[in-house]
Write a protein that holds these residues in place. Sequence first.
Motif, PDB file in Angstrom:
ATOM      1  N   TRP A  41      -5.795   0.193  -4.254  1.00  0.00           N
ATOM      2  CA  TRP A  41      -5.255   1.218  -5.151  1.00  0.00           C
ATOM      3  C   TRP A  41      -6.363   1.838  -5.992  1.00  0.00           C
ATOM      4  N   ASP A  42      -7.247   1.019  -6.536  1.00  0.00           N
ATOM      5  CA  ASP A  42      -8.347   1.507  -7.371  1.00  0.00           C
ATOM      6  C   ASP A  42      -9.435   2.156  -6.524  1.00  0.00           C
ATOM      7  N   GLN A  43      -9.402   1.896  -5.223  1.00  0.00           N
ATOM      8  CA  GLN A  43     -10.421   2.411  -4.314  1.00  0.00           C
ATOM      9  C   GLN A  43     -10.055   3.809  -3.802  1.00  0.00           C
ATOM     10  N   ILE A  44      -8.936   4.340  -4.270  1.00  0.00           N
ATOM     11  CA  ILE A  44      -8.467   5.659  -3.844  1.00  0.00           C
ATOM     12  C   ILE A  44      -8.651   6.627  -5.009  1.00  0.00           C
ATOM     13  N   ASN A  45      -9.479   7.613  -4.797  1.00  0.00           N
ATOM     14  CA  ASN A  45      -9.834   8.546  -5.858  1.00  0.00           C
ATOM     15  C   ASN A  45      -9.773   9.973  -5.316  1.00  0.00           C
ATOM     16  N   PRO A  46      -8.855  10.813  -5.804  1.00  0.00           N
ATOM     17  CA  PRO A  46      -8.007  10.637  -6.986  1.00  0.00           C
ATOM     18  C   PRO A  46      -6.819   9.718  -6.725  1.00  0.00           C
ATOM     19  N   GLU A  47      -6.158   9.314  -7.820  1.00  0.00           N
ATOM     20  CA  GLU A  47      -5.022   8.399  -7.730  1.00  0.00           C
ATOM     21  C   GLU A  47      -3.916   9.006  -6.870  1.00  0.00           C
ATOM     22  N   PRO A  48      -3.396   8.242  -5.897  1.00  0.00           N
ATOM     23  CA  PRO A  48      -2.339   8.769  -5.034  1.00  0.00           C
ATOM     24  C   PRO A  48      -0.962   8.573  -5.665  1.00  0.00           C
ATOM     25  N   VAL A  64       2.486   6.679  -5.790  1.00  0.00           N
ATOM     26  CA  VAL A  64       2.791   5.281  -5.483  1.00  0.00           C
ATOM     27  C   VAL A  64       3.455   5.164  -4.115  1.00  0.00           C
ATOM     28  N   GLU A  65       4.371   6.091  -3.806  1.00  0.00           N
ATOM     29  CA  GLU A  65       5.067   5.991  -2.522  1.00  0.00           C
ATOM     30  C   GLU A  65       4.118   6.175  -1.340  1.00  0.00           C
ATOM     31  N   LEU A 108       2.158  -5.170 -10.693  1.00  0.00           N
ATOM     32  CA  LEU A 108       2.826  -6.031  -9.718  1.00  0.00           C
ATOM     33  C   LEU A 108       4.242  -5.553  -9.411  1.00  0.00           C
ATOM     34  N   LYS A 109       4.879  -4.864 -10.353  1.00  0.00           N
ATOM     35  CA  LYS A 109       6.256  -4.419 -10.117  1.00  0.00           C
ATOM     36  C   LYS A 109       6.358  -3.517  -8.891  1.00  0.00           C
ATOM     37  N   HIS A 110       5.262  -2.850  -8.531  1.00  0.00           N
ATOM     38  CA  HIS A 110       5.261  -2.010  -7.337  1.00  0.00           C
ATOM     39  C   HIS A 110       4.949  -2.811  -6.067  1.00  0.00           C
TER      40      HIS A 110
END
Length: 402
Positions: A236-243, A245-246, A290-292
């Motif tokens: 998740w942190d390795q994806i730039n820009p932030e995607p 969630v789905e 974690l909820k995701h």
Amino acid sequence: MLNSDRIRTTHVGSLPRTPELLAANEAYQEGRITWDDLTATMRSGVTDIVATQREIGIDVVNDGEYGHTMSSAVDYGAWWNYSFSRLGGLTPSDEDRWATTEKHRSSPGNIVLTTFTDRRDRERFREAYEDPSSGILTARKAVKQPKITGPLTYTGQDAVAADITNLKAAMERTGATEGFLAALSPGSCARVSNEYYATDEELVYACADAMREEYKAIVDAGLIVQIDDPSIAESWDQINPEPAVEDYLGFIQLRIEALNHALRGLPQDQVRFHLCWGSWHGPHTTDLELKHLIRPLLSIDAGGYSFEAANVRHAHEWRLWADAGLPEDKVIVPGVVSHSTNVVEHPELVADRIGNFASAVGRERVIASTDCGLGGRLHPQIARAKLGSLVAGARMASDRLF
């Protein structure tokens, strides 16, 4: 795998390597000693590290990941780099993913992965990351990652056989009855630069078919296989820009399906899955909550789920487990001591953390653990103290709960 009369203890896998083993690793890489010489050093080291775990009071032991070569006493990547010597279809390169920036596109969701230098947490705290006095990234040797240039195959039969033999012999010598070996997940395996497979799906499933051989060898030997998979949360942190969630959940779903393909037919009570947000000692403000991830996590065909929970960015998330729907025959293996701080947790705190999880899922289904591997991240003296606090806290929690 369920507790009967007390809270059992384990850890995530990597333990500090001895100077002798580090020297033998280097000598073998340079061709100065033979494979037999290296395995003899590993065998002696595994005997000692299992004895140490039993002396401290750890219930579910391992080999310290001594068969996974570390480049130096500080090494965040041995859990992954070990696979390079166990896979065919790879070609050496000059790339060091911790020091270079590279992007590649994955599907579904048109996800663009980057290397460590372009992560969002690092971008947000760039001054701190680039200041050597901050302690975020300590001194490490550069490690070159290969590229995939041909069909992936598993070539690590001798290496995993040595891991199995060494651990089982040490367990027999020390009276340990439960043991595990860590193995790389398909999703993490697929993070190597790919110049052969046409699609992300082809790549991930090729990794699954190759790594299945290692999983099966461990399980067939009567041991637990721990699937190491930071790719599920850390990417998740390795994806730039932030995607969105789905989109990200679609990205990890492919990796979960490939892992389940690799685990098909293997007994779930001999499989545990390790989820973490990465082992570097940074702020982690861009971690996915974690909820995701908890629902995707529970869709993995494992009997136990290991995850970071002492990490102060995630310590509050224990409450999610009360409504997660954990199947009655499965266990959670939460971290109740952290690998990312030199502060040794007080046993009372450890007991409180265990009690929180027991209140959420039941005392029978909590095995107390570490957040992540201690080897390569902590000084051996501190690592041992943390394991001691883990055991003391578990005993304290057992007195309260049983």
